[in-house]
Design a protein around this motif. Structure first.
Motif, PDB file in Angstrom:
ATOM      1  N   VAL A  14       2.771  -7.313  12.367  1.00 42.80           N
ATOM      2  CA  VAL A  14       3.813  -8.345  12.495  1.00 42.80           C
ATOM      3  C   VAL A  14       4.078  -8.669  13.963  1.00 42.80           C
ATOM      4  O   VAL A  14       4.377  -9.810  14.312  1.00 42.80           O
ATOM      5  N   SER A  15       3.943  -7.677  14.826  1.00 42.02           N
ATOM      6  CA  SER A  15       4.193  -7.926  16.254  1.00 42.02           C
ATOM      7  C   SER A  15       2.975  -8.515  16.965  1.00 42.02           C
ATOM      8  O   SER A  15       3.027  -8.782  18.162  1.00 42.02           O
ATOM      9  N   GLY A  16       1.864  -8.707  16.243  1.00 42.14           N
ATOM     10  CA  GLY A  16       0.687  -9.339  16.829  1.00 42.14           C
ATOM     11  C   GLY A  16      -0.259  -8.403  17.544  1.00 42.14           C
ATOM     12  O   GLY A  16      -1.233  -8.837  18.155  1.00 42.14           O
ATOM     13  N   VAL A  17      -0.004  -7.112  17.476  1.00 46.09           N
ATOM     14  CA  VAL A  17      -0.873  -6.138  18.137  1.00 46.09           C
ATOM     15  C   VAL A  17      -2.245  -6.105  17.466  1.00 46.09           C
ATOM     16  O   VAL A  17      -3.272  -6.001  18.116  1.00 46.09           O
ATOM     17  N   THR A  18      -2.245  -6.200  16.140  1.00 44.00           N
ATOM     18  CA  THR A  18      -3.487  -6.169  15.374  1.00 44.00           C
ATOM     19  C   THR A  18      -3.330  -7.096  14.179  1.00 44.00           C
ATOM     20  O   THR A  18      -2.262  -7.669  13.957  1.00 44.00           O
ATOM     21  N   THR A  19      -4.378  -7.231  13.396  1.00 43.39           N
ATOM     22  CA  THR A  19      -4.302  -8.062  12.201  1.00 43.39           C
ATOM     23  C   THR A  19      -3.871  -7.210  11.015  1.00 43.39           C
ATOM     24  O   THR A  19      -4.023  -5.983  11.027  1.00 43.39           O
ATOM     25  N   LEU A  20      -3.378  -7.854   9.991  1.00 40.68           N
ATOM     26  CA  LEU A  20      -2.990  -7.128   8.788  1.00 40.68           C
ATOM     27  C   LEU A  20      -4.228  -6.530   8.114  1.00 40.68           C
ATOM     28  O   LEU A  20      -4.180  -5.438   7.560  1.00 40.68           O
ATOM     29  N   GLU A  21      -5.361  -7.210   8.211  1.00 42.51           N
ATOM     30  CA  GLU A  21      -6.614  -6.705   7.645  1.00 42.51           C
ATOM     31  C   GLU A  21      -7.054  -5.428   8.360  1.00 42.51           C
ATOM     32  O   GLU A  21      -7.494  -4.466   7.725  1.00 42.51           O
ATOM     33  N   GLU A  22      -6.928  -5.416   9.671  1.00 38.32           N
ATOM     34  CA  GLU A  22      -7.291  -4.231  10.454  1.00 38.32           C
ATOM     35  C   GLU A  22      -6.358  -3.078  10.121  1.00 38.32           C
ATOM     36  O   GLU A  22      -6.782  -1.933   9.991  1.00 38.32           O
ATOM     37  N   ALA A  23      -5.081  -3.377   9.963  1.00 34.71           N
ATOM     38  CA  ALA A  23      -4.099  -2.352   9.584  1.00 34.71           C
ATOM     39  C   ALA A  23      -4.449  -1.771   8.218  1.00 34.71           C
ATOM     40  O   ALA A  23      -4.388  -0.564   8.001  1.00 34.71           O
ATOM     41  N   ALA A  24      -4.849  -2.635   7.289  1.00 36.56           N
ATOM     42  CA  ALA A  24      -5.212  -2.183   5.934  1.00 36.56           C
ATOM     43  C   ALA A  24      -6.423  -1.271   5.962  1.00 36.56           C
ATOM     44  O   ALA A  24      -6.515  -0.324   5.185  1.00 36.56           O
ATOM     45  N   SER A  25      -7.348  -1.526   6.873  1.00 39.57           N
ATOM     46  CA  SER A  25      -8.545  -0.682   6.941  1.00 39.57           C
ATOM     47  C   SER A  25      -8.216   0.720   7.462  1.00 39.57           C
ATOM     48  O   SER A  25      -8.988   1.656   7.242  1.00 39.57           O
ATOM     49  N   ALA A  26      -7.082   0.866   8.133  1.00 44.44           N
ATOM     50  CA  ALA A  26      -6.717   2.152   8.716  1.00 44.44           C
ATOM     51  C   ALA A  26      -5.828   2.999   7.820  1.00 44.44           C
ATOM     52  O   ALA A  26      -5.767   4.211   7.980  1.00 44.44           O
ATOM     53  N   VAL A  27      -5.115   2.357   6.915  1.00 48.63           N
ATOM     54  CA  VAL A  27      -4.204   3.108   6.032  1.00 48.63           C
ATOM     55  C   VAL A  27      -4.705   3.014   4.599  1.00 48.63           C
ATOM     56  O   VAL A  27      -5.402   2.084   4.235  1.00 48.63           O
ATOM     57  N   MET A  28      -4.342   3.976   3.835  1.00 54.10           N
ATOM     58  CA  MET A  28      -4.771   3.989   2.438  1.00 54.10           C
ATOM     59  C   MET A  28      -3.797   3.190   1.596  1.00 54.10           C
ATOM     60  O   MET A  28      -2.663   3.607   1.391  1.00 54.10           O
ATOM     61  N   LEU A  29      -4.227   2.036   1.147  1.00 53.82           N
ATOM     62  CA  LEU A  29      -3.350   1.188   0.310  1.00 53.82           C
ATOM     63  C   LEU A  29      -3.546   1.502  -1.146  1.00 53.82           C
ATOM     64  O   LEU A  29      -4.548   1.852  -1.618  1.00 53.82           O
TER      65      LEU A  29
END
Length: 174
Positions: A159-174
């Motif tokens: 949300v703060s623009g540091v990374t994309t939501l897709e990149e965040a999803a690849s790092a955490v287990m959804l």
């Protein structure tokens, strides 16, 4: 201390902590709460783990958006819902790098860490003593607002623009 991989190293770290030394080490687990469980599984007594552990941190690295070619974009509604966001609310502005000379057309430049921090207070100590599961420890810590899960930090960074939501999803287990 280096990484704890076996009972011998875990025992040395525990003894050092019991004698007043501040011990900082690494341990491979999926989340912050699993660190205590992993030590117990290695053979360290639960009463020792609960008495020496002060804090445990889990981290994942994500690629950082290139700051030279940022643009706003809209992640899929499905992905937003997976993070607990309401895509219809249009409450957040997401950004991604489009690719430029600075980032060699990747849209990313460098990495940033996502963190999950668990402070081991009396309630967590009690759960460790009872040999509760990592899931139970996490549930209690999140409910008492003593821990912010990795997924929440991932959303904040997206949300703060540091990374994309897709990149965040690849790092955490959804």
């Amino acid at each position: 201390m280096g990484e704890i991989r076996d009972l011998e190293t875990a025992s040395i770290a525990t003894q050092a902590a019991l004698t007043g030394h501040q011990v900082l080490t690494t341990l491979h687990t999926n989340d912050a709460a699993s660190a205590a469980i992993r030590l117990i599984d290695m053979g360290v007594e639960s009463f020792l783990v609960s008495s020496v552990m002060l804090v445990t941190v889990s981290q994942r690295l994500v690629r950082r958006n290139c700051q030279h070619c940022l643009e706003e974009y809209e992640p899929s509604a499905e992905l937003q819902r997976a993070f607990g966001l309401d895509p219809a609310a249009k409450k957040y502005t997401f950004k991604r790098g489009t690719g430029c000379r600075q980032c060699q057309q990747t849209g990313f430049s460098g990495r940033r860490a996502l963190f999950e921090v668990l402070e081991v207070d009396d309630a967590v100590q009690e759960l460790i003593l009872k040999r509760a599961s990592a899931r139970e420890i996490t549930r209690m810590a999140v409910a008492s607002k003593r821990m912010r899960p990795l997924k929440v930090d991932a959303v904040r960074k997206a949300v703060s623009g540091v990374t994309t939501l897709e990149e965040a999803a690849s790092a955490v287990m959804l």
